[in-house]
Design a protein around this motif. Structure first.
Motif, PDB file in Angstrom:
ATOM      1  N   THR A  86     -51.662  63.066 -12.202  1.00 39.07           N
ATOM      2  CA  THR A  86     -51.705  64.477 -11.830  1.00 39.07           C
ATOM      3  C   THR A  86     -51.048  64.693 -10.471  1.00 39.07           C
ATOM      4  OG1 THR A  86     -53.716  64.828 -13.118  1.00 39.07           O
ATOM      5  CG2 THR A  86     -53.224  66.451 -11.424  1.00 39.07           C
ATOM      6  N   GLY A  87     -51.224  63.748  -9.552  1.00 38.62           N
ATOM      7  CA  GLY A  87     -50.547  63.824  -8.263  1.00 38.62           C
ATOM      8  C   GLY A  87     -49.040  63.815  -8.413  1.00 38.62           C
ATOM      9  N   VAL A  88     -48.541  62.952  -9.301  1.00 39.05           N
ATOM     10  CA  VAL A  88     -47.097  62.896  -9.568  1.00 39.05           C
ATOM     11  C   VAL A  88     -46.616  64.231 -10.135  1.00 39.05           C
ATOM     12  CG1 VAL A  88     -45.331  61.820 -11.011  1.00 39.05           C
ATOM     13  CG2 VAL A  88     -47.004  60.402  -9.835  1.00 39.05           C
ATOM     14  N   ALA A  89     -47.422  64.821 -11.025  1.00 43.55           N
ATOM     15  CA  ALA A  89     -47.038  66.113 -11.600  1.00 43.55           C
ATOM     16  C   ALA A  89     -46.866  67.159 -10.506  1.00 43.55           C
ATOM     17  CB  ALA A  89     -48.092  66.562 -12.610  1.00 43.55           C
ATOM     18  N   ALA A 100     -45.659  74.403  -0.886  1.00 41.97           N
ATOM     19  CA  ALA A 100     -46.707  73.921   0.009  1.00 41.97           C
ATOM     20  C   ALA A 100     -48.041  73.791  -0.716  1.00 41.97           C
ATOM     21  CB  ALA A 100     -46.842  74.855   1.209  1.00 41.97           C
ATOM     22  N   ALA A 101     -48.355  74.772  -1.560  1.00 43.50           N
ATOM     23  CA  ALA A 101     -49.605  74.712  -2.317  1.00 43.50           C
ATOM     24  C   ALA A 101     -49.623  73.519  -3.269  1.00 43.50           C
ATOM     25  CB  ALA A 101     -49.802  76.018  -3.097  1.00 43.50           C
ATOM     26  N   ARG A 102     -48.493  73.282  -3.927  1.00 42.78           N
ATOM     27  CA  ARG A 102     -48.424  72.145  -4.851  1.00 42.78           C
ATOM     28  C   ARG A 102     -48.443  70.823  -4.101  1.00 42.78           C
ATOM     29  NH1 ARG A 102     -43.850  74.510  -9.110  1.00 42.78           N
ATOM     30  NH2 ARG A 102     -45.260  75.964 -10.198  1.00 42.78           N
ATOM     31  N   LEU A 103     -47.827  70.790  -2.931  1.00 45.66           N
ATOM     32  CA  LEU A 103     -47.871  69.581  -2.128  1.00 45.66           C
ATOM     33  C   LEU A 103     -49.306  69.256  -1.722  1.00 45.66           C
ATOM     34  CD1 LEU A 103     -46.416  67.296  -0.605  1.00 45.66           C
ATOM     35  CD2 LEU A 103     -46.149  68.873   1.326  1.00 45.66           C
ATOM     36  N   ALA A 104     -50.074  70.275  -1.403  1.00 44.51           N
ATOM     37  CA  ALA A 104     -51.484  70.056  -1.056  1.00 44.51           C
ATOM     38  C   ALA A 104     -52.253  69.471  -2.238  1.00 44.51           C
ATOM     39  CB  ALA A 104     -52.108  71.375  -0.595  1.00 44.51           C
ATOM     40  N   ARG A 105     -51.993  69.989  -3.434  1.00 45.12           N
ATOM     41  CA  ARG A 105     -52.649  69.448  -4.631  1.00 45.12           C
ATOM     42  C   ARG A 105     -52.221  68.004  -4.878  1.00 45.12           C
ATOM     43  NH1 ARG A 105     -54.500  73.221  -8.354  1.00 45.12           N
ATOM     44  NH2 ARG A 105     -55.345  71.398  -9.448  1.00 45.12           N
ATOM     45  N   CYS A 106     -50.936  67.735  -4.673  1.00 45.20           N
ATOM     46  CA  CYS A 106     -50.420  66.371  -4.801  1.00 45.20           C
ATOM     47  C   CYS A 106     -51.171  65.432  -3.869  1.00 45.20           C
ATOM     48  CB  CYS A 106     -48.923  66.362  -4.488  1.00 45.20           C
ATOM     49  SG  CYS A 106     -48.208  64.722  -4.232  1.00 45.20           S
ATOM     50  N   ARG A 162     -54.330  60.718  -2.458  1.00 44.66           N
ATOM     51  CA  ARG A 162     -55.245  60.091  -1.505  1.00 44.66           C
ATOM     52  C   ARG A 162     -56.312  59.255  -2.183  1.00 44.66           C
ATOM     53  NH1 ARG A 162     -54.548  64.907   1.561  1.00 44.66           N
ATOM     54  NH2 ARG A 162     -56.298  65.904   0.500  1.00 44.66           N
ATOM     55  N   ILE A 163     -56.578  59.510  -3.463  1.00 47.96           N
ATOM     56  CA  ILE A 163     -57.634  58.783  -4.169  1.00 47.96           C
ATOM     57  C   ILE A 163     -57.353  57.288  -4.185  1.00 47.96           C
ATOM     58  CG2 ILE A 163     -58.759  58.457  -6.412  1.00 47.96           C
ATOM     59  CD1 ILE A 163     -58.286  61.459  -6.931  1.00 47.96           C
ATOM     60  N   GLY A 164     -56.122  56.902  -4.547  1.00 45.84           N
ATOM     61  CA  GLY A 164     -55.791  55.481  -4.648  1.00 45.84           C
ATOM     62  C   GLY A 164     -55.330  54.855  -3.350  1.00 45.84           C
ATOM     63  N   LYS A 165     -54.908  55.680  -2.385  1.00 41.28           N
ATOM     64  CA  LYS A 165     -54.426  55.188  -1.090  1.00 41.28           C
ATOM     65  C   LYS A 165     -53.313  54.152  -1.254  1.00 41.28           C
ATOM     66  CE  LYS A 165     -58.831  56.017   1.266  1.00 41.28           C
ATOM     67  NZ  LYS A 165     -59.934  55.435   2.065  1.00 41.28           N
ATOM     68  N   HIS A 166     -52.416  54.399  -2.221  1.00 41.56           N
ATOM     69  CA  HIS A 166     -51.315  53.466  -2.443  1.00 41.56           C
ATOM     70  C   HIS A 166     -50.226  53.753  -1.415  1.00 41.56           C
ATOM     71  CE1 HIS A 166     -48.010  51.331  -4.363  1.00 41.56           C
ATOM     72  NE2 HIS A 166     -48.887  50.759  -5.158  1.00 41.56           N
ATOM     73  N   PRO A 167     -49.724  52.734  -0.698  1.00 42.09           N
ATOM     74  CA  PRO A 167     -48.743  52.982   0.365  1.00 42.09           C
ATOM     75  C   PRO A 167     -47.462  53.652  -0.122  1.00 42.09           C
ATOM     76  CG  PRO A 167     -48.972  50.619  -0.080  1.00 42.09           C
ATOM     77  CD  PRO A 167     -50.101  51.308  -0.768  1.00 42.09           C
ATOM     78  N   ALA A 168     -47.007  53.323  -1.334  1.00 43.75           N
ATOM     79  CA  ALA A 168     -45.781  53.942  -1.845  1.00 43.75           C
ATOM     80  C   ALA A 168     -45.985  55.440  -2.087  1.00 43.75           C
ATOM     81  CB  ALA A 168     -45.336  53.259  -3.132  1.00 43.75           C
ATOM     82  N   LEU A 169     -47.162  55.811  -2.593  1.00 43.71           N
ATOM     83  CA  LEU A 169     -47.450  57.226  -2.821  1.00 43.71           C
ATOM     84  C   LEU A 169     -47.591  57.967  -1.500  1.00 43.71           C
ATOM     85  CD1 LEU A 169     -49.989  57.031  -5.786  1.00 43.71           C
ATOM     86  CD2 LEU A 169     -47.526  57.428  -5.872  1.00 43.71           C
ATOM     87  N   THR A 170     -48.228  57.315  -0.538  1.00 46.34           N
ATOM     88  CA  THR A 170     -48.348  57.922   0.793  1.00 46.34           C
ATOM     89  C   THR A 170     -46.968  58.184   1.393  1.00 46.34           C
ATOM     90  OG1 THR A 170     -50.471  56.813   1.167  1.00 46.34           O
ATOM     91  CG2 THR A 170     -49.296  57.618   3.113  1.00 46.34           C
ATOM     92  N   ALA A 171     -46.068  57.210   1.233  1.00 46.58           N
ATOM     93  CA  ALA A 171     -44.713  57.362   1.763  1.00 46.58           C
ATOM     94  C   ALA A 171     -43.986  58.512   1.069  1.00 46.58           C
ATOM     95  CB  ALA A 171     -43.936  56.060   1.600  1.00 46.58           C
TER      96      ALA A 171
END
Length: 232
Positions: A146-149, A167-173, A178-187
């Protein structure tokens, strides 16, 4: 999960494990091929990945549980090879086949959304994004997918100049990443955040009265909060 995060090391481990299982269980061979194709995509070897995924797509039946993921992978690889028209054409065919089989479409819809955005067909990209989100919600799917979406949706809105929506969609992303705290997703989140902030600063009109504090540029976070309050 590893393919969604572009986690090359994780994909390599998954590929080796799946190949070992596929030696004795033929039903696992498509999964092993999928992992190999996604690993090649992450390594920037789109042509080599297409050589793996295209024979698999020719062999898979529409009703196979791996068909949807394989179709999405094929579209991602075609797009990575800059073959966007081919990706859009094949994706439309795959989508029709998934719908006939009444199989989940969200992975393919997201891949097609990216492809249409690359072709500057932002209206069609938006439709694929919205349909993917409705399916994710209907199947009660949250987390990284869902974050990727919403990452895809934020980029579409940014490309269309809809900065508040982006901006609203970025906040949802961010909520889901943040749930998985994966460094690649954070980047990836941080990169998109910087791009959006840069565009918002560049597009902000000069204040009518520079000495008036109320004319200060609103931040993307405030815009996101306002958009989400409106939607709730």
């Amino acid at each position: 999960l590893c393919s969604l995060c572009d986690d090359g090391a994780g994909l390599r481990r998954a590929q080796l494990a799946l190949q070992e299982v596929a030696l004795s269980r033929k039903g696992w061979q498509p999964k092993a091929a999928l992992a190999q194709a996604q690993l090649l995509r992450c390594q920037g070897l789109a042509q080599e990945g297409l050589q793996v995924i295209e024979p698999l797509m020719a062999a898979l039946a529409d009703t196979c549980m791996d068909f949807g993921a394989a179709a999405a992978t094929h579209i991602e690889l075609l797009s990575a090879a800059q073959r966007f028209e081919d990706a859009a054409r094949c994706g439309s065919q795959y989508l029709a086949r998934l719908r006939r089989a009444e199989a989940p479409e969200y992975r393919l819809e997201l891949a097609l959304s990216r492809t249409c955005a690359a072709l500057a067909d932002h209206a069609q990209a938006e439709r694929h994004f919205e349909h993917a989100c409705s399916q994710l919600e209907r199947h009660n799917i949250t987390g990284v997918l869902t974050g990727v979406a919403y990452e895809v949706g934020a980029r579409i809105a940014l490309a269309r100049g809809h900065l508040e929506l982006s901006a609203a969609r970025l906040a949802r992303c961010g909520e889901h990443f943040r749930i998985g705290k994966h460094p690649a997703l954070t980047a990836r989140y941080n990169t998109l955040e910087r791009e959006l902030s840069s565009v918002m600063r560049a597009s902000a009109a000069p204040p009518a009265n520079p000495t008036d504090p109320s004319s200060a540029i609103i931040s993307y976070g405030e815009l996101a909060d306002a958009e989400l309050r409106t939607q709730s």
